[in-house]
Scaffold this active site. Structure first.
Site, PDB file in Angstrom:
ATOM      1  CD  GLU A  36      48.541  19.269   2.585  1.00 56.05           C
ATOM      2  OE1 GLU A  36      48.587  20.298   1.863  1.00 56.05           O
ATOM      3  OE2 GLU A  36      48.052  18.201   2.210  1.00 56.05           O
ATOM      4  CG  HIS A  37      51.018  23.183   6.469  1.00 46.32           C
ATOM      5  ND1 HIS A  37      50.724  24.483   6.819  1.00 46.32           N
ATOM      6  CD2 HIS A  37      49.842  22.530   6.437  1.00 46.32           C
ATOM      7  CE1 HIS A  37      49.410  24.594   6.991  1.00 46.32           C
ATOM      8  NE2 HIS A  37      48.858  23.425   6.754  1.00 46.32           N
ATOM      9  N   GLY A 126      39.842  22.865   1.205  1.00 48.76           N
ATOM     10  CA  GLY A 126      41.241  22.483   1.141  1.00 48.76           C
ATOM     11  C   GLY A 126      41.655  22.003  -0.234  1.00 48.76           C
ATOM     12  CB  SER A 130      41.980  30.871  -2.679  1.00 48.47           C
ATOM     13  OG  SER A 130      43.070  30.018  -2.386  1.00 48.47           O
ATOM     14  CG  ASP A 173      47.130  25.767  -3.029  1.00 46.33           C
ATOM     15  OD1 ASP A 173      47.587  24.614  -2.907  1.00 46.33           O
ATOM     16  OD2 ASP A 173      46.483  26.341  -2.138  1.00 46.33           O
TER      17      ASP A 173
END
Length: 397
Positions: A36-37, A126, A130, A173
């Site tokens: 994550e990140h 999450g 998008s 993503d």
């Protein structure tokens, strides 16, 4: 077990089976098992795809983009292709229109299109809703015979989100939505987009992975996400590296010492470097058949996101604390943070008990009932191909 996420249907005037339509694209949301990140730090991630969004698309020779969503209670929106520009659109239509802008900016001469969207990817959860909204280039790729590969479409979608929408997201993503395979997690090096498909069939091992949508919404473009990214870039600059993925895990203590009293930057660096190591650990465990042991790594990951990156929230912490107390094997928040979803690894026999415990905890706290469903790795919009770290990216549409 709560609500299920099914396969949506682009019904009505935008039906994928209607004779008036000339293309149909499918794109998935995603859950991220670990990593994550790390994507905007050129690190490792390990997502898998969730059920698809559907887009029915037809080509228009008039330079008009007409957008309709089955999930938005509003009339279709018409936009002039010539007027598409960054920051010109702040609604849901910014994501699909941004991709047309990015394709044209890259030199692809496209006219207009009619687009009808339908999705089961929860917005703000999450789960890459998008990126799922950027489904249309997959159909446009076929309609206009652009011959773009999956990784090229992912880069274009990322540019649309970074520049047109104004959200400083990484590449995970878009690549996950395009390249994941059913029954696998995608081990992705976000620096060069090389990837490896890792078998991830929990059902065969008597386990399940639950997604718990807290229904707390977030927006990446409202500042906090961007602050973390800027802090990571500052850390890389202070350490004299191109990106934080260039800091070896074995050298972390020395790197933190070099950062001196930059406490906030130290926390961000510590998370990214240790998270990269956690991704590699999970890959090794899955490949060796030690799947249950990844639960402990997920627990470590949540602690790092909560304490070092500081992007959890009370609702997410309530999910993970309740799940662990209810015999879950592992759990952590997933996604950009500041709300959204958590993932929970459980024995198959414990699904109902863990789900009920989380729902009861939310009710006792006076919160809206969370949306709980099973994450079964699906095929994304395109199959992924295995490549080495030094090879060219290879997800083909």
């Amino acid at each position: 077990m709560g609500e299920a996420v099914g396969e949506p249907s682009a019904s009505g005037s935008g039906s994928c089976t209607g004779r008036s339509r000339r293309g149909c694209g499918r794109r998935a949301g995603r859950e991220n098992l670990i990593g994550e990140h790390t994507d905007y730090n050129d690190g490792f991630v390990m997502p898998s795809a969730l059920p698809h969004q559907v887009a029915a698309v037809s080509r228009r020779e008039r330079r008009i983009l007409r957008l309709h969503s089955a999930d938005v209670d509003a009339d279709p929106v018409e936009l002039r292709v010539a007027d598409l520009a960054p920051a010109s659109d702040k609604s849901w239509t910014a994501y699909p229109s941004g991709v047309l802008w990015a394709l044209r900016e890259a030199g692809h001469e496209l006219t207009g299109a009619d687009v009808h969207l339908a999705s089961t990817v929860p917005s703000g959860a999450g789960l890459s809703s998008s990126a799922a909204l950027e489904v249309r280039p997959l159909a446009m790729n076929d309609l206009y015979a652009l011959a773009l590969r999956g990784w090229q479409l992912a880069r274009l979608c990322q540019r649309a989100e970074n520049v047109y929408v104004g959200a400083p997201v990484g590449i995970m993503d878009q690549t996950a939505s395009a390249c994941c395979r059913g029954g696998h997690a995608l081990f992705l090096d976000t620096r060069d987009l090389s990837q490896r498909q890792i078998p991830f069939d929990l059902a065969a091992e008597g386990m399940r992975l639950l997604v718990v949508d807290t229904r707390v919404k977030h927006s990446h473009s409202e500042g906090e996400y961007g602050k973390r990214r800027a802090g990571c870039e500052k850390g890389a600059a202070l350490l004299g590296v191109d990106a934080l993925c260039d800091v070896p895990y074995a050298d972390l203590d020395a790197a933190l010492e070099r950062l001196g009293d930059e406490e906030e930057v130290r926390r961000l660096v510590r998370h990214v470097v240790t998270e990269d190591e956690r991704v590699e650990r999970v890959v090794a465990l899955l490949e060796s058949g030690d799947t249950r042991r990844i639960g402990a790594v997920l627990v470590e990951g949540h602690a790092s996101l909560r304490d070092d990156f500081r992007i959890s929230c009370p609702e997410l912490d309530l999910v993970v604390d309740t799940a662990l107390a209810s015999a879950a094997l592992g759990r952590r928040m997933t996604g950009g943070g500041f709300g959204g979803s958590a993932i929970v690894l459980v024995e198959a026999a414990a699904v109902d008990a863990v789900t009920k415990a989380v729902e009861d905890a939310f009710a006792a706290a006076g919160l809206k009932r969370p949306r709980v469903f099973e994450a079964v790795p699906r095929r994304g919009a395109a199959p992924g191909l295995t490549v080495s770290r030094a090879a060219s990216p290879a997800c083909t549409p």
